[in-house]
Design an enzyme around this catalytic site. Structure first.
Site, PDB file in Angstrom:
ATOM      1  N   HIS A 294       1.028  -1.177   0.089  1.00 33.70           N
ATOM      2  CA  HIS A 294       0.032   0.007  -0.080  1.00 33.70           C
ATOM      3  C   HIS A 294       0.863   1.063  -0.059  1.00 33.70           C
ATOM      4  O   HIS A 294       0.520   2.339  -0.119  1.00 33.70           O
ATOM      5  CB  HIS A 294      -0.986  -0.035   1.113  1.00 33.70           C
ATOM      6  CG  HIS A 294      -2.129  -0.904   1.159  1.00 33.70           C
ATOM      7  ND1 HIS A 294      -3.283  -0.705   0.678  1.00 33.70           N
ATOM      8  CD2 HIS A 294      -2.029  -2.414   1.200  1.00 33.70           C
ATOM      9  CE1 HIS A 294      -4.073  -1.680   0.885  1.00 33.70           C
ATOM     10  NE2 HIS A 294      -3.114  -2.619   1.007  1.00 33.70           N
TER      11      HIS A 294
ATOM     12  N   ASP B  36       3.578   9.388  -0.787  1.00 34.42           N
ATOM     13  CA  ASP B  36       2.296   8.474  -0.334  1.00 34.42           C
ATOM     14  C   ASP B  36       2.143   7.354  -1.331  1.00 34.42           C
ATOM     15  O   ASP B  36       2.317   7.732  -2.454  1.00 34.42           O
ATOM     16  CB  ASP B  36       1.207   9.498  -0.100  1.00 34.42           C
ATOM     17  CG  ASP B  36       0.395   9.142   0.967  1.00 34.42           C
ATOM     18  OD1 ASP B  36       0.074   7.985   1.305  1.00 34.42           O
ATOM     19  OD2 ASP B  36      -0.303   9.984   1.529  1.00 34.42           O
TER      20      ASP B  36
HETATM   21  P1  ADQ Z   1      -2.915   6.017   4.979  1.00 29.39           P
HETATM   22  O1  ADQ Z   1      -1.405   6.341   5.061  1.00 29.39           O
HETATM   23  O2  ADQ Z   1      -3.556   5.831   6.328  1.00 29.39           O
HETATM   24  O3  ADQ Z   1      -2.975   4.752   4.054  1.00 29.39           O
HETATM   25  P2  ADQ Z   1      -4.548   7.230   3.292  1.00 29.39           P
HETATM   26  O4  ADQ Z   1      -4.812   6.774   1.781  1.00 29.39           O
HETATM   27  O5  ADQ Z   1      -4.884   8.807   3.044  1.00 29.39           O
HETATM   28  O6  ADQ Z   1      -3.475   7.202   4.123  1.00 29.39           O
HETATM   29  O7  ADQ Z   1      -6.259   6.750   4.056  1.00 29.39           O
HETATM   30  C1  ADQ Z   1      -6.562   7.612   5.220  1.00 29.39           C
HETATM   31  C2  ADQ Z   1      -7.905   7.295   5.310  1.00 29.39           C
HETATM   32  O8  ADQ Z   1      -8.109   7.722   6.792  1.00 29.39           O
HETATM   33  C3  ADQ Z   1      -8.831   8.028   4.583  1.00 29.39           C
HETATM   34  O9  ADQ Z   1      -9.962   7.184   4.322  1.00 29.39           O
HETATM   35  C4  ADQ Z   1      -9.353   9.136   5.396  1.00 29.39           C
HETATM   36  O10 ADQ Z   1     -10.561   9.375   5.114  1.00 29.39           O
HETATM   37  C5  ADQ Z   1      -9.289   8.334   6.582  1.00 29.39           C
HETATM   38  N1  ADQ Z   1      -9.187   9.333   7.805  1.00 29.39           N
HETATM   39  C6  ADQ Z   1      -8.126  10.376   7.926  1.00 29.39           C
HETATM   40  N2  ADQ Z   1      -8.492  11.216   9.074  1.00 29.39           N
HETATM   41  C7  ADQ Z   1      -9.418  10.751   9.555  1.00 29.39           C
HETATM   42  C8  ADQ Z   1     -10.261  11.435  10.542  1.00 29.39           C
HETATM   43  N3  ADQ Z   1     -10.019  12.352  11.391  1.00 29.39           N
HETATM   44  N4  ADQ Z   1     -11.567  10.829  10.819  1.00 29.39           N
HETATM   45  C9  ADQ Z   1     -12.124   9.684   9.833  1.00 29.39           C
HETATM   46  N5  ADQ Z   1     -11.341   9.409   8.846  1.00 29.39           N
HETATM   47  C10 ADQ Z   1     -10.015   9.764   8.691  1.00 29.39           C
HETATM   48  C11 ADQ Z   1      -2.103   3.824   3.475  1.00 29.39           C
HETATM   49  C12 ADQ Z   1      -1.061   4.366   2.408  1.00 29.39           C
HETATM   50  C13 ADQ Z   1      -1.587   5.111   1.481  1.00 29.39           C
HETATM   51  C14 ADQ Z   1      -2.849   4.348   0.533  1.00 29.39           C
HETATM   52  C15 ADQ Z   1      -3.823   3.668   1.697  1.00 29.39           C
HETATM   53  C16 ADQ Z   1      -4.557   2.610   1.078  1.00 29.39           C
HETATM   54  O11 ADQ Z   1      -0.068   5.368   3.207  1.00 29.39           O
HETATM   55  O12 ADQ Z   1      -0.999   5.890   0.504  1.00 29.39           O
HETATM   56  O13 ADQ Z   1      -3.512   5.324  -0.050  1.00 29.39           O
HETATM   57  O14 ADQ Z   1      -2.895   2.855   2.652  1.00 29.39           O
HETATM   58  O15 ADQ Z   1      -3.903   1.827   0.246  1.00 29.39           O
END
Ligand code: ADQ
Length: 464
Positions: free
Chosen positions: A155, A362
């Site tokens: 990921h 990312d």
């Molecule tokens: P993450 O590094 O966790 O994931 P991201 O893809 O942005 O990053 O996902 C974060 C998730 O958490 C999003 O669905 C977002 O809505 C949720 N989130 C963040 N803050 C929140 C809050 N305050 N309340 C509720 N929900 C919140 C890892 C990798 C990424 C990759 C994903 C999926 O680092 O690059 O996109 O896996 O493969």
């Protein structure tokens, strides 16, 4: 038909009705059919790691979990996975803390996973392992006699050979990835970096997407993850009735909202974003009293020193910006570490004129896709997106910025805040088309289709 066995560090066991599912559970929803098994860590620490998994069944899916000991957890999760691999693969070599005993702990937990999986796996199951916690698992399962096809999806990004070589166990790690039959990455750049590592560090032969090592071939391909765009967009429609969203909209009193939503992680470029906002207010005083930046960043991985340091830095920066620019009736930066339910989040994105997604690096970044899916067609907001998020490879109609350059982010925020509606609509329609095409469902179908086409191959002892 062969069963699908999903393995990930944590297992999203469905809780009470109405509980919201995380990104991976949404991405794999279509695989959660009767007969499927999802295996991983329970999230609990025990004095002895469990040898047999605890089983919970929900809607025909079996969720199988094991507990870990606190020593194993420290070496595997805090030490090697998040203290060494996470910084390295996000290009932060200076933050990498490598300790042999952590790597031993990482291997030990992967062995516990492989042993415990032994009691649930059937020989012809199809296995799909997720993320950097589980690189050696495939090889360990082959050593235990598992014969079904094995896929792995990373990921997060990968690193080129010159950077990967800084990790003292790079060879072992790359050889372990080669023990899977199929390895998927978010972008072609990450996939290419891995193939280059296999070639340069291990002497593998690379032909197109295929990597050949010690007489066996595996496929390395790109499979970008997505969201359930339809349902997220419906959530944003529904959020007009959400109390938190209503209160926020009321509190804006006509001012524009810029929004950032990120786990509190040093890869997300949060200090640079705060600097950029200060730069916007400095260089464009016309935005004074006309805009708020709402930054939501739930705390994460606080066992790791760097994450605690980041939190103090953000507290300090937020205080400095508000101290410097606030007026009696205007606090420019609103900063919260709370988690928000999906519908509220969708409504907050919908309310925003600008979404600021500026990670330093990312894998994909789902927030960028969620922001697009939540916008209305008539009056959409503008996405400011880091060129180093995997999402930037697809979402080219966003305002693409270098996240290390606060001035450039500030200018893009200014452009977003000032952009006329016709240009906003045009960019939005192009972005929306992509987010609604490369969905969570498309991701899991594409991976499973590729996995059904590879041949399960044993791993020669020399490679293991
Ligand atoms: P993450 O590094 O966790 O994931 P991201 O893809 O942005 O990053 O996902 C974060 C998730 O958490 C999003 O669905 C977002 O809505 C949720 N989130 C963040 N803050 C929140 C809050 N305050 N309340 C509720 N929900 C919140 C890892 C990798 C990424 C990759 C994903 C999926 O680092 O690059 O996109 O896996 O493969």
């Amino acid at each position: 038909m062969a069963r699908v066995v999903i393995v990930s560090n944590r297992v999203p066991i469905p809780k009470a009705r109405g509980a919201t599912a995380g990104g991976l559970a949404v991405a794999l929803r279509d695989l959660l059919k009767p007969g499927t098994i999802w295996f991983g860590w329970s999230g609990r620490l025990a004095s002895e790691p469990s040898a047999q998994p605890a089983l919970v069944e929900a809607r025909g899916v079996t969720y199988a979990t094991i507990d870990l000991s606190s020593d194993d957890y420290r070496g595997y999760y805090v030490g090697f996975a998040n203290g060494a691999l996470w910084p390295l693969l996000h290009f932060r070599i200076g933050l990498m803390r490598f300790r042999r005993q952590d790597y031993e702990g990482y291997l030990a937990v992967n062995r516990s996973f492989a042993d415990a999986l032994g009691s649930v796996l059937q020989l012809d199951d199809t296995l799909w392992a997720h993320d950097y916690h589980l690189v050696p698992l495939g090889r360990m399962l082959r050593e235990r006699g598992f014969q079904g096809p094995m896929g792995f999806f990373l990921h997060i990004p990968f690193a080129p050979p010159s950077m990967m070589e800084a990790l003292p166990v790079a060879r072992e790690l790359i050889a372990d990835l080669c023990a899977y039959d199929l390895v998927g990455f978010q972008t072609e750049e990450h996939a290419r970096d891995f193939r280059d590592c296999a070639q340069r560090i291990l002497g593998a032969t690379v032909q197109g997407e295929w990597v050949r090592l010690n007489g066996r071939s595996m496929r390395v391909f790109t499979c970008p993850i997505g969201i359930d765009a339809e349902s997220f967009s419906r959530d944003a429609d529904r959020a007009v009735n959400d109390k938190v969203v209503q209160r926020l909209a009321g509190s804006l009193t006509g001012r524009a909202l810029a929004i950032g939503v990120d786990r509190m992680d040093y890869s997300k470029g949060l200090p640079q974003r705060f600097e950029a906002y200060a730069c916007l207010l400095e260089k464009h005083p016309e935005h004074h009293r006309k805009v708020h930046l709402l930054q939501i960043c739930p705390r994460s991985r606080e066992e790791v020193d760097e994450y605690r340091k980041l939190r103090s830095e953000l507290d300090r920066l937020a205080g400095r910006i508000n101290g410097r620019f606030s007026e009696f009736d205007w606090t420019p930066l609103r900063y919260s570490t709370r988690a928000a339910p999906r519908t509220t989040l969708a409504g907050l994105y919908r309310t925003a004129r600008v979404g600021v997604v500026t990670p330093l690096r990312d894998g994909m970044n789902l927030v960028a896709k969620e922001f697009v899916a939540a916008q209305s067609d008539e009056d959409p907001g503008v996405l400011v997106l880091s060129q180093f998020a995997g999402a930037a490879h697809e979402l080219t109609e966003a305002l693409i910025v270098n996240p290390f350059d606060p001035d450039a982010i500030a200018e893009a925020m200014h452009e977003g805040l000032s952009m006329p509606a016709p240009e906003r609509r045009e960019r939005h329609l192009a972005l929306k088309d992509k987010v609604f095409r490369t969905t969570a469902q498309a991701y899991s179908e594409r991976f499973m289709e590729a996995l059904s086409q590879v041949k399960a191959q044993s791993v020669p002892r020399a490679a293991a």
